[in-house]
Design a protein around this motif. Structure first.
Motif, mmCIF file in Angstrom:
data_model
loop_
_atom_site.group_PDB
_atom_site.id
_atom_site.type_symbol
_atom_site.label_atom_id
_atom_site.label_comp_id
_atom_site.label_asym_id
_atom_site.label_seq_id
_atom_site.Cartn_x
_atom_site.Cartn_y
_atom_site.Cartn_z
ATOM 1 N N CYS A 3 -12.118 19.550 -70.466
ATOM 2 C CA CYS A 3 -12.901 20.544 -70.067
ATOM 3 C C CYS A 3 -13.783 21.107 -71.246
ATOM 4 C CB CYS A 3 -12.007 21.852 -69.492
ATOM 5 S SG CYS A 3 -10.802 21.312 -68.155
ATOM 6 N N ASP A 4 -14.997 21.382 -70.930
ATOM 7 C CA ASP A 4 -15.914 21.971 -72.101
ATOM 8 C C ASP A 4 -15.774 23.305 -72.254
ATOM 9 O OD1 ASP A 4 -16.992 22.723 -70.009
ATOM 10 O OD2 ASP A 4 -19.061 21.702 -70.431
ATOM 11 N N GLU A 5 -16.432 23.871 -72.903
ATOM 12 C CA GLU A 5 -16.374 25.283 -73.300
ATOM 13 C C GLU A 5 -16.666 26.144 -72.139
ATOM 14 O OE1 GLU A 5 -18.719 26.142 -76.688
ATOM 15 O OE2 GLU A 5 -17.651 25.132 -78.113
ATOM 16 N N GLN A 6 -17.675 25.845 -71.258
ATOM 17 C CA GLN A 6 -18.053 26.337 -70.038
ATOM 18 C C GLN A 6 -17.027 26.290 -68.993
ATOM 19 O OE1 GLN A 6 -20.248 24.570 -71.890
ATOM 20 N NE2 GLN A 6 -21.106 26.352 -72.867
ATOM 21 N N GLY A 7 -16.020 25.582 -68.991
ATOM 22 C CA GLY A 7 -14.928 25.267 -68.091
ATOM 23 C C GLY A 7 -15.199 24.263 -67.192
ATOM 24 N N SER A 8 -16.358 23.335 -67.442
ATOM 25 C CA SER A 8 -16.891 22.144 -66.790
ATOM 26 C C SER A 8 -16.141 20.974 -66.801
ATOM 27 C CB SER A 8 -18.342 22.035 -66.454
ATOM 28 O OG SER A 8 -18.959 23.074 -66.283
ATOM 29 N N PRO A 9 -15.725 20.323 -65.927
ATOM 30 C CA PRO A 9 -14.750 18.786 -66.517
ATOM 31 C C PRO A 9 -15.855 17.810 -66.851
ATOM 32 C CG PRO A 9 -14.469 19.552 -63.994
ATOM 33 C CD PRO A 9 -15.569 20.338 -64.429
#
Length: 307
Positions: free
Chosen positions: A141-147
């Motif tokens: 998961c990235d910093e924006q919460g996207s897979p």
């Protein structure tokens, strides 16, 4: 205008004819495409007919120079030139001569040509060896919460897809050794209450899938916001209490009455001095009496005063 159109049609016809002729020649010459996964072994055979007098392997890898292996029946000897140590050439009475490549690497990718001279004629077979490098799959998961799904160092590049299907962005990074890293970002979260997403990797060396849950639900967001608000309220209360205490200490310091020195009356001083005075007077009387007595004893009798 019509002549130009006819010229284009003729050029396309010639191109298709050349392409078909090239394909036919390659099939007749015995060209084969062989794929092998990196680290595995590959065996290439050279079909022969009749009694052979000479057999030659010519290898043209993508990395390095020309490699040749020659076998002559009259001397029953083989000769190797500029070939790697992981290439073994084996012969068997009931099988065609085989070239074995152990622990194939990307450097072994290229064309392998076998030429045979026998009593039945000359034969030519070509193999195009393709080395497959399975990618290393990672899902996070990235910093924006996207897979984010990453298929690193694959050859050829891997194909990435998402379940459930949604919009995604994909980018590729090429490496010097011919491998490619593919990065795909899932740009939308599910709205049906489930936040689990699955990345599916398709590659000639195999297929893989991995799941992850990144996008936060409404309950999680509410809990996060509630925690933030509680922290802010507690911080504000502590600041107010501290300011109030500091202000109270300042007021108490300003209103504190001055210290008053104790008052000693003259009578107290007199009472403290009188015992000492009486003691001194008594001492003086005793001293005078002793002095008179001493003087009388030391004087001659004639000079003694009359009492």
């Amino acid at each position: 205008m019509k002549a130009g159109t006819n010229m284009k049609i003729a050029q396309k016809t010639v191109y298709v004819f050349v392409l078909l002729a090239t394909t036919m020649v390659m099939r007749l010459a015995g060209n084969h495409i062989v794929s092998v996964t990196i680290g595995n072994s590959s065996v290439l055979t050279c079909p022969i007919q009749g009694q052979i007098s000479m057999l030659i392997w010519k290898i043209t890898p993508k990395v390095g120079g020309l490699c040749t292996l020659v076998y002559r029946t009259d001397t029953n000897m083989t000769h190797k030139t500029n070939c790697s140590d992981n290439m073994n050439w084996t012969f068997s009475a009931d099988l065609a001569p085989a070239l074995e490549i152990q622990q194939v690497g990307i450097a072994q990718e290229g064309n392998y040509s076998c030429e045979v001279a026998s009593t039945e004629g000359n034969f030519h077979t070509t193999y195009h060896l393709t080395v497959l490098a399975p990618p290393r799959l990672s899902l996070y998961c990235d910093e924006q919460g996207s897979p984010v799904c990453e298929a690193a160092a694959g050859k050829p590049p891997a194909q990435l897809s998402w379940l459930p299907e949604s919009s995604s962005s994909t980018e590729e990074k090429c490496h010097d050794n011919g491998t490619v890293t593919v990065l795909s970002k899932f740009t939308a979260c599910s709205t049906n209450g489930t936040n689990v997403t699955t990345c599916v990797v398709s590659h000639p060396a195999g297929n893989w899938s991995q799941s992850i849950a990144c996008c936060s639900s409404e309950k999680t967001n509410f809990f996060l916001y509630a925690c933030i608000i509680c922290v802010l309220i507690i911080t504000t209360l502590l600041a107010v209490i501290y300011c109030f205490k500091l202000h109270s200490d300042r007021l108490c310091h300003k209103t504190k009455p001055p210290e008053i020195a104790p008052i000693h009356s003259q009578q107290d001083d007199t009472m403290e001095v009188e015992p000492y005075t009486t003691y001194v007077q008594k001492e003086n009387v005793i001293y005078n009496s002793v002095s008179d007595l001493t003087v009388r004893q030391n004087l001659p009798q004639d000079l003694c005063p009359e009492t």
